[in-house]
Design an enzyme around this catalytic site. Structure first.
Site, short mmCIF file in Angstrom:
data_model
loop_
_atom_site.label_atom_id
_atom_site.label_comp_id
_atom_site.label_asym_id
_atom_site.label_seq_id
_atom_site.Cartn_x
_atom_site.Cartn_y
_atom_site.Cartn_z
N GLU A 214 0.81 -1.22 0.00
CA GLU A 214 0.00 0.00 0.00
C GLU A 214 0.85 1.27 0.00
O GLU A 214 0.34 2.36 0.27
CB GLU A 214 -0.93 0.00 1.22
CG GLU A 214 -1.93 -1.15 1.22
CD GLU A 214 -2.70 -1.23 2.51
OE1 GLU A 214 -3.57 -0.37 2.73
OE2 GLU A 214 -2.45 -2.16 3.30
N TYR B 97 -8.63 3.95 -6.27
CA TYR B 97 -7.70 5.06 -6.39
C TYR B 97 -7.59 5.66 -7.79
O TYR B 97 -6.81 6.58 -8.00
CB TYR B 97 -6.31 4.62 -5.90
CG TYR B 97 -6.36 4.12 -4.49
CD1 TYR B 97 -6.72 4.97 -3.44
CD2 TYR B 97 -6.12 2.78 -4.19
CE1 TYR B 97 -6.80 4.51 -2.14
CE2 TYR B 97 -6.19 2.32 -2.89
CZ TYR B 97 -6.54 3.19 -1.87
OH TYR B 97 -6.62 2.72 -0.60
N ARG C 51 -11.81 4.09 10.59
CA ARG C 51 -12.93 3.94 9.67
C ARG C 51 -13.36 2.49 9.64
O ARG C 51 -12.52 1.58 9.73
CB ARG C 51 -12.52 4.38 8.26
CG ARG C 51 -13.66 4.85 7.38
CD ARG C 51 -13.26 5.00 5.93
NE ARG C 51 -13.14 3.69 5.30
CZ ARG C 51 -12.04 3.27 4.67
NH1 ARG C 51 -10.98 4.03 4.59
NH2 ARG C 51 -12.02 2.07 4.12
N ASN D 171 -10.27 0.05 9.82
CA ASN D 171 -9.10 0.70 9.23
C ASN D 171 -8.55 1.69 10.25
O ASN D 171 -9.15 2.74 10.49
CB ASN D 171 -9.49 1.43 7.95
CG ASN D 171 -10.12 0.51 6.92
OD1 ASN D 171 -9.43 -0.07 6.11
ND2 ASN D 171 -11.43 0.37 6.96
N GLY E 197 -7.16 6.02 4.60
CA GLY E 197 -6.50 6.75 3.53
C GLY E 197 -6.87 8.23 3.54
O GLY E 197 -7.97 8.62 3.93
#
Length: 340
Positions: free
Chosen positions: A13, A253, A291, A308, A312
């Site tokens: 990632e 993304y 999240r 998470n 992000g």
């Protein structure tokens, strides 16, 4: 303040992290801080100049996420770091800063290893501590704790790809199913499988990222995510991937997925999603922000897929969208994370 933004790392990632890191660094600079954006794996071998001068007030170039997961073998060969996950002078520079902003995703940056290392050096950092990070990153452990806390999660098997009996998956979980590495994020290595051969292929794919994988029952419905910031739940976001795919690495993304925030769901479902997210946040010993991803089935039942601990912060990321829905700008979000 002087702030180090740690990004990159030896992780599948890393591209997502570098994008998050460049945006966060610029937001903090615009907020009046002196910032050093630093790749935690590459480090900074040459410190011949005054280290204090590395903390800058001019903006960094924005990194862009590529369509493919990065080649980590090439990165290892280029950096020549051996087995070290933290590059040269990273800890020294973090100790010079007032705060370290963790813009990392996956692997050492999100599984508690880095957090524990920073703790032992007295370095202050953003996000959850080592324990919450480790538990949230392990999809099997986090699902066990969420179940204990009364947060529904799809039935699953924690599977050893080297020694496990694949027939057990078909007997206990059945098809369709979702196969995912046990400790990756950003949908790296995730597959939705409809038949037996696809299941076996997906196990082989997920095994590229680790020996243990998670196989869970596929829940059909609407995909939602809920951010938690400073002890409060943000509005839910509904994720609408393209018709020919799911919310995989590319669709996350490359701007091919639509998101609706706040999600157009009944008030009682929104309230339940918020309550379940806060409950899971506490159960996993998280702090600051996080999240949670959910599926909403046809009977309006919520199933928590995973947590998470370092969401992000790219242009298409979900936490900034949810914060914006309640009037928190990207710059304000970054500042709030620092103060938390």
């Amino acid at each position: 303040m002087k702030i180090v933004v740690l990004a990159g790392g030896l992780s599948p990632e890393r591209e997502v992290s570098l994008t998050s890191g460049s945006l966060i660094a610029n937001a903090l600079i615009e907020n009046g801080h002196r910032v050093l954006l630093l790749d935690v794996y590459e480090g900074l071998p040459d410190l011949s100049t005054d280290p204090d001068s590395l903390f800058q007030t001019s903006l960094y170039p924005i990194h862009k996420v590529c369509e493919q997961v990065p080649n980590l073998d090439e990165l290892r060969a280029r950096c020549q770091n051996g087995n070290a996950l933290i590059g040269a002078n990273v800890l020294r520079l973090c100790m010079m800063a007032d705060k370290t902003f963790l813009a990392l995703h996956g692997s050492m940056g999100e599984n508690g290893q880095l957090q524990a290392t920073l703790d032992t050096h007295g370095i202050r950092y953003t996000g959850s501590g080592y324990l919450g990070s480790a538990v949230a990153m392990d999809k099997d452990l986090s699902k066990r704790l969420m179940c204990h806390a009364g947060v529904n999660t799809p039935p699953w098997i924690y599977f050893d790809v080297q020694n496990g009996n694949r027939a057990e998956i078909l007997g206990k979980i059945g098809l369709p199913a979702v196969v995912k590495p046990c400790d990756c994020g950003s949908s790296v290595g995730v597959s939705i499988v409809e038949n037996e051969q696809a299941l076996y292929d997906a196990l082989d794919e997920a095994a590229k990222w680790g020996r243990f994988v998670l196989v869970e029952k596929k829940i059909t419905g609407r995909e939602l995510t809920v951010g938690v910031l400073g002890g409060k739940a943000l509005p839910s976001v509904e994720i609408l991937p393209p018709d020919d795919g799911f919310y995989d690495y590319k669709n996350k993304y490359q701007g091919t997925t639509r998101e609706i925030c706040p999600a157009e769901i009944p008030r009682e479902v929104e309230e339940n999603a918020a309550a379940l997210s806060l409950r899971a946040f506490d159960a996993l010993r998280l702090s600051g922000y996080a999240r949670f991803d959910f599926m909403l089935d046809a009977k309006n039942r919520l199933w928590c897929l995973e947590a998470n601990s370092l969401p992000g912060m790219t242009p298409t990321s979900l936490l900034p969208q949810a914060a914006a829905a309640v009037g928190i700008s990207y710059r304000e979000l970054c500042e709030k994370i620092v103060t938390l």
